[in-house]
Design an enzyme around this catalytic site. Sequence first.
Site, PDB file in Angstrom:
ATOM      1  N   GLU A 151       4.469  -9.902  15.641  1.00  0.00           N
ATOM      2  CA  GLU A 151       3.934 -10.327  16.937  1.00  0.00           C
ATOM      3  C   GLU A 151       4.258 -11.801  17.235  1.00  0.00           C
ATOM      4  O   GLU A 151       4.745 -12.136  18.304  1.00  0.00           O
ATOM      5  CB  GLU A 151       2.427 -10.092  16.940  1.00  0.00           C
ATOM      6  CG  GLU A 151       1.859  -9.947  18.332  1.00  0.00           C
ATOM      7  CD  GLU A 151       0.385  -9.620  18.277  1.00  0.00           C
ATOM      8  OE1 GLU A 151      -0.118  -9.295  17.187  1.00  0.00           O
ATOM      9  OE2 GLU A 151      -0.259  -9.727  19.340  1.00  0.00           O
ATOM     10  N   ARG A 208       0.818  -1.224   0.000  1.00  0.00           N
ATOM     11  CA  ARG A 208       0.000   0.000   0.000  1.00  0.00           C
ATOM     12  C   ARG A 208       0.847   1.267   0.000  1.00  0.00           C
ATOM     13  O   ARG A 208       0.411   2.309  -0.486  1.00  0.00           O
ATOM     14  CB  ARG A 208      -0.981  -0.021   1.181  1.00  0.00           C
ATOM     15  CG  ARG A 208      -2.143  -0.952   0.922  1.00  0.00           C
ATOM     16  CD  ARG A 208      -2.912  -1.184   2.190  1.00  0.00           C
ATOM     17  NE  ARG A 208      -2.060  -1.797   3.191  1.00  0.00           N
ATOM     18  CZ  ARG A 208      -2.458  -2.659   4.101  1.00  0.00           C
ATOM     19  NH1 ARG A 208      -3.705  -2.994   4.181  1.00  0.00           N
ATOM     20  NH2 ARG A 208      -1.615  -3.172   4.970  1.00  0.00           N
TER      21      ARG A 208
HETATM   22  P1  AMP Z   1       3.992  -1.928  11.802  1.00  0.00           P
HETATM   23  O1  AMP Z   1       5.271  -2.581  11.315  1.00  0.00           O
HETATM   24  O2  AMP Z   1       3.465  -2.532  13.070  1.00  0.00           O
HETATM   25  O3  AMP Z   1       4.123  -0.427  11.902  1.00  0.00           O
HETATM   26  O4  AMP Z   1       2.875  -2.278  10.743  1.00  0.00           O
HETATM   27  C1  AMP Z   1       2.835  -1.569   9.602  1.00  0.00           C
HETATM   28  C2  AMP Z   1       2.142  -2.283   8.483  1.00  0.00           C
HETATM   29  O5  AMP Z   1       1.030  -3.076   8.884  1.00  0.00           O
HETATM   30  C3  AMP Z   1       1.627  -1.201   7.574  1.00  0.00           C
HETATM   31  O6  AMP Z   1       2.117  -1.480   6.290  1.00  0.00           O
HETATM   32  C4  AMP Z   1       0.126  -1.270   7.669  1.00  0.00           C
HETATM   33  O7  AMP Z   1      -0.396  -1.299   6.382  1.00  0.00           O
HETATM   34  C5  AMP Z   1      -0.207  -2.564   8.418  1.00  0.00           C
HETATM   35  N1  AMP Z   1      -1.081  -2.355   9.592  1.00  0.00           N
HETATM   36  C6  AMP Z   1      -0.769  -2.581  10.880  1.00  0.00           C
HETATM   37  N2  AMP Z   1      -1.783  -2.323  11.713  1.00  0.00           N
HETATM   38  C7  AMP Z   1      -2.803  -1.872  10.943  1.00  0.00           C
HETATM   39  C8  AMP Z   1      -4.131  -1.408  11.197  1.00  0.00           C
HETATM   40  N3  AMP Z   1      -4.660  -1.345  12.444  1.00  0.00           N
HETATM   41  N4  AMP Z   1      -4.881  -1.002  10.144  1.00  0.00           N
HETATM   42  C9  AMP Z   1      -4.375  -1.060   8.889  1.00  0.00           C
HETATM   43  N5  AMP Z   1      -3.130  -1.500   8.576  1.00  0.00           N
HETATM   44  C10 AMP Z   1      -2.348  -1.895   9.580  1.00  0.00           C
END
Ligand code: AMP
Length: 176
Positions: A98, A61
Site C-alpha cells: 500500500e 504463515r
Molecule cells: P496480499 O499480498 O494483499 O494478498 O496480502 C497477503 C498477506 O498479508 C498474507 O500473507 C496474509 O497473511 C496477510 N494479510 C493481509 N491482509 C490480512 C488480513 N485482513 N488478515 C490477516 N492477514 C492478512
Amino acid sequence: MSTFNIDDYIRKVPDFPKKGILFYDITSILANPQAFQFCIDRMMALYHDKSIDAVAAIEARGFLFAAPFAAGMKIPLIPIRKKGKLPGVTLSKKYDLEYAQAEIEVHREDIPAGKRILLLDDLIATGGTLNAARALIEAGGAHVPEIFGIVGLPFLNYEKVLAPTPITTLIQYHGE
Ligand code: AMP
C-alpha cells in the site's frame, strides 16, 4: 468432516495491525489440532489427484500449512522468503504494498524446471504477494497451475490480480 465450520477457529481482530483492518488470525487454527487436521485433510483431498510436483509457500504463515501438506503428499516444499533470509543463489522479485515496496526471494535451484507447482499462503487479500511469488516460480522455469489459501478476501479483488490461475480457498469473507 462436512459439518466442520472452520470459521469457528479463525480469530477476528479488529484494528490490527492498524486502524480499519480486520485481521483474520489463523494461529487459532494451529492451536486446535482438530481444526488444523481438517485444513490439511481438505488440502490433500483437493490436490492429491492433480499432478502437483511441489508446493511453494510464502513466509511465514504459509509455511505452517505447507509443511504437513508437503510431507503428506510426499512432494518438495519450496520456501519463498523475504529478502536476505536465503543463503544460496536466489531469484528475487520486488512488488508494491500500500505505502511501500517489498521483495521476496526463492532459491533458484529449488525450482524444478517444467514442473507443476502449487502456490500457497494462509490468507489471500489483494493477491499482490502471490502474484510476485508466481512470477518468481515462472522465472525459474516452472508452472503454477493452482493457487491455494486457507482464507480468501475476494472483495479485495485478488481474483483479477491472479487471473488466469485457478484459486481455491477453504473460507471466504466478503467485507469487514
Ligand atoms: P496480499 O499480498 O494483499 O494478498 O496480502 C497477503 C498477506 O498479508 C498474507 O500473507 C496474509 O497473511 C496477510 N494479510 C493481509 N491482509 C490480512 C488480513 N485482513 N488478515 C490477516 N492477514 C492478512
